[in-house]
Design a protein around this motif. Structure first.
Motif, PDB file in Angstrom:
ATOM      1  N   THR A  70     -10.376 -19.427  21.603  1.00  0.00           N
ATOM      2  CA  THR A  70      -9.715 -20.495  20.838  1.00  0.00           C
ATOM      3  C   THR A  70     -10.114 -20.422  19.363  1.00  0.00           C
ATOM      4  OG1 THR A  70     -11.508 -22.042  21.362  1.00  0.00           O
ATOM      5  CG2 THR A  70      -9.592 -22.037  22.822  1.00  0.00           C
ATOM      6  N   THR A  71     -10.952 -19.434  19.013  1.00  0.00           N
ATOM      7  CA  THR A  71     -11.300 -19.225  17.606  1.00  0.00           C
ATOM      8  C   THR A  71     -10.063 -18.749  16.853  1.00  0.00           C
ATOM      9  OG1 THR A  71     -13.593 -18.641  18.148  1.00  0.00           O
ATOM     10  CG2 THR A  71     -12.754 -17.894  16.013  1.00  0.00           C
ATOM     11  N   PRO A  72      -9.730 -19.363  15.717  1.00  0.00           N
ATOM     12  CA  PRO A  72      -8.564 -18.907  14.952  1.00  0.00           C
ATOM     13  C   PRO A  72      -8.692 -17.436  14.582  1.00  0.00           C
ATOM     14  CG  PRO A  72      -9.374 -21.002  14.106  1.00  0.00           C
ATOM     15  CD  PRO A  72     -10.408 -20.509  15.080  1.00  0.00           C
ATOM     16  N   PHE A  73      -7.552 -16.758  14.462  1.00  0.00           N
ATOM     17  CA  PHE A  73      -7.603 -15.351  14.053  1.00  0.00           C
ATOM     18  C   PHE A  73      -6.573 -15.079  12.959  1.00  0.00           C
ATOM     19  CE2 PHE A  73      -4.475 -15.197  17.525  1.00  0.00           C
ATOM     20  CZ  PHE A  73      -3.469 -14.406  16.989  1.00  0.00           C
ATOM     21  N   ILE A  74      -6.820 -13.986  12.238  1.00  0.00           N
ATOM     22  CA  ILE A  74      -5.961 -13.545  11.147  1.00  0.00           C
ATOM     23  C   ILE A  74      -5.344 -12.217  11.559  1.00  0.00           C
ATOM     24  CG2 ILE A  74      -5.933 -12.805   8.715  1.00  0.00           C
ATOM     25  CD1 ILE A  74      -8.520 -14.688   8.486  1.00  0.00           C
ATOM     26  N   LEU A  75      -4.041 -12.091  11.353  1.00  0.00           N
ATOM     27  CA  LEU A  75      -3.328 -10.859  11.709  1.00  0.00           C
ATOM     28  C   LEU A  75      -3.214  -9.977  10.479  1.00  0.00           C
ATOM     29  CD1 LEU A  75      -1.795  -9.373  13.981  1.00  0.00           C
ATOM     30  CD2 LEU A  75       0.290 -10.466  13.145  1.00  0.00           C
ATOM     31  N   SER A  76      -3.661  -8.726  10.616  1.00  0.00           N
ATOM     32  CA  SER A  76      -3.692  -7.807   9.488  1.00  0.00           C
ATOM     33  C   SER A  76      -3.281  -6.416   9.955  1.00  0.00           C
ATOM     34  CB  SER A  76      -5.105  -7.784   8.893  1.00  0.00           C
ATOM     35  OG  SER A  76      -5.164  -6.982   7.737  1.00  0.00           O
ATOM     36  N   GLY A  77      -3.141  -5.513   9.003  1.00  0.00           N
ATOM     37  CA  GLY A  77      -2.888  -4.115   9.327  1.00  0.00           C
ATOM     38  C   GLY A  77      -1.451  -3.679   9.146  1.00  0.00           C
ATOM     39  N   GLY A  78      -1.146  -3.069   8.022  1.00  0.00           N
ATOM     40  CA  GLY A  78       0.156  -2.434   7.806  1.00  0.00           C
ATOM     41  C   GLY A  78       1.346  -3.371   7.772  1.00  0.00           C
ATOM     42  N   ILE A  79       1.146  -4.599   7.338  1.00  0.00           N
ATOM     43  CA  ILE A  79       2.245  -5.573   7.296  1.00  0.00           C
ATOM     44  C   ILE A  79       2.914  -5.525   5.929  1.00  0.00           C
ATOM     45  CG2 ILE A  79       2.864  -8.008   7.452  1.00  0.00           C
ATOM     46  CD1 ILE A  79       0.448  -8.356   9.345  1.00  0.00           C
ATOM     47  N   GLY A  80       4.229  -5.248   5.936  1.00  0.00           N
ATOM     48  CA  GLY A  80       5.017  -5.221   4.710  1.00  0.00           C
ATOM     49  C   GLY A  80       6.340  -5.925   4.925  1.00  0.00           C
ATOM     50  N   LEU A  81       7.252  -5.794   3.967  1.00  0.00           N
ATOM     51  CA  LEU A  81       8.563  -6.439   4.107  1.00  0.00           C
ATOM     52  C   LEU A  81       9.310  -5.944   5.344  1.00  0.00           C
ATOM     53  CD1 LEU A  81      10.100  -6.699   0.503  1.00  0.00           C
ATOM     54  CD2 LEU A  81       9.462  -8.578   2.033  1.00  0.00           C
ATOM     55  N   GLU A  82       9.106  -4.659   5.696  1.00  0.00           N
ATOM     56  CA  GLU A  82       9.808  -4.096   6.861  1.00  0.00           C
ATOM     57  C   GLU A  82       9.347  -4.748   8.162  1.00  0.00           C
ATOM     58  OE1 GLU A  82       7.464  -1.640   5.200  1.00  0.00           O
ATOM     59  OE2 GLU A  82       8.833  -1.991   3.537  1.00  0.00           O
ATOM     60  N   GLU A  83       8.159  -5.353   8.143  1.00  0.00           N
ATOM     61  CA  GLU A  83       7.614  -5.992   9.349  1.00  0.00           C
ATOM     62  C   GLU A  83       7.935  -7.479   9.417  1.00  0.00           C
ATOM     63  OE1 GLU A  83       6.358  -2.255   9.128  1.00  0.00           O
ATOM     64  OE2 GLU A  83       5.726  -3.657   7.557  1.00  0.00           O
TER      65      GLU A  83
END
Length: 214
Positions: free
Chosen positions: A155-168
């Protein structure tokens, strides 16, 4: 949805990106990174949380940077142990009189991930950050399989990262509608929004921020 723009390096670009009011701006202190930050951070709105990103750094080094730059979030991107995190928190406490400094621990994912690793960090860090496992410590430019997060047990909040751009963007919106996004705290972007390492494309970021904020 909160947005973190990481890997800031150049003064004019920092000011320009700050004008679009992301929630977090990340500054990397790792000499092997092409986005390694040195110098002064220009004045930015206090609503933006300046984030220091470190890789297996000494606690003294991190405390020095917190005092120098007034960081409100610390991102640990190396092999920092739960004991290390506890010691860092105890050192941060005397200078964090308003209890505003967030502590994040990064975990890199490729094809699979052992979520049991997270258990010993529970109650110590404020957020987990999931990034793509690659040859670099972040900024690799490609995503991992977000379906892996369907097994997220915490239940710990998480951050989504890794190769995220406009195409995603469409994939991000789909993810935000999914059950596995229940505990997501922010989206972290970096290399996919760059002209060169450390210099971000402001118009592309404005588009992305507007879409994920709807």
């Amino acid at each position: 949805m909160k947005l973190k723009v990481c890997g800031m390096k150049y003064s004019e670009n920092i000011t320009a990106i700050a004008s679009m009011q992301p929630d977090y701006l990340g500054f990397i202190f790792y000499e092997k990174s092409p986005r390694n930050f040195e110098g002064e951070i220009p004045s930015i709105p206090k609503s933006i949380k300046k984030t220091g990103v470190f890789v297996d750094a000494s606690i003294d080094f991190i405390i020095e940077k917190i005092k120098l730059y007034d960081f409100k979030a610390i991102q640990l991107h190396g092999k920092e142990t739960p004991d290390y995190c506890l010691k860092l928190k105890s050192r941060i406490a005397p200078i964090d009189t308003t209890n505003q400094i967030e502590l994040w621990k990064v975990f890199s994912i490729k094809d699979t991930f052992d979520f049991s690793i997270l258990k010993s960090y529970e109650g110590i860090v404020d957020c987990f950050l999931f990034d793509t496992k690659g040859k670099e410590k972040g900024g690799n430019g490609y995503t991992f399989d977000w379906n892996i997060l369907k097994k997220y047990p915490s239940t710990t909040p998480f951050i989504l990262s890794g190769g995220i751009g406009l195409e995603e963007t469409e994939a991000v919106l789909d993810f935000l509608k999914s059950p596995e996004s229940k505990y997501i705290h922010a989206i972290d972007v970096n290399s996919k929004f760059e002209n060169i390492p450390g210099e971000k494309k402001i118009e592309d970021l404005k588009k992305f921020k507007k879409i994920i904020s709807c």
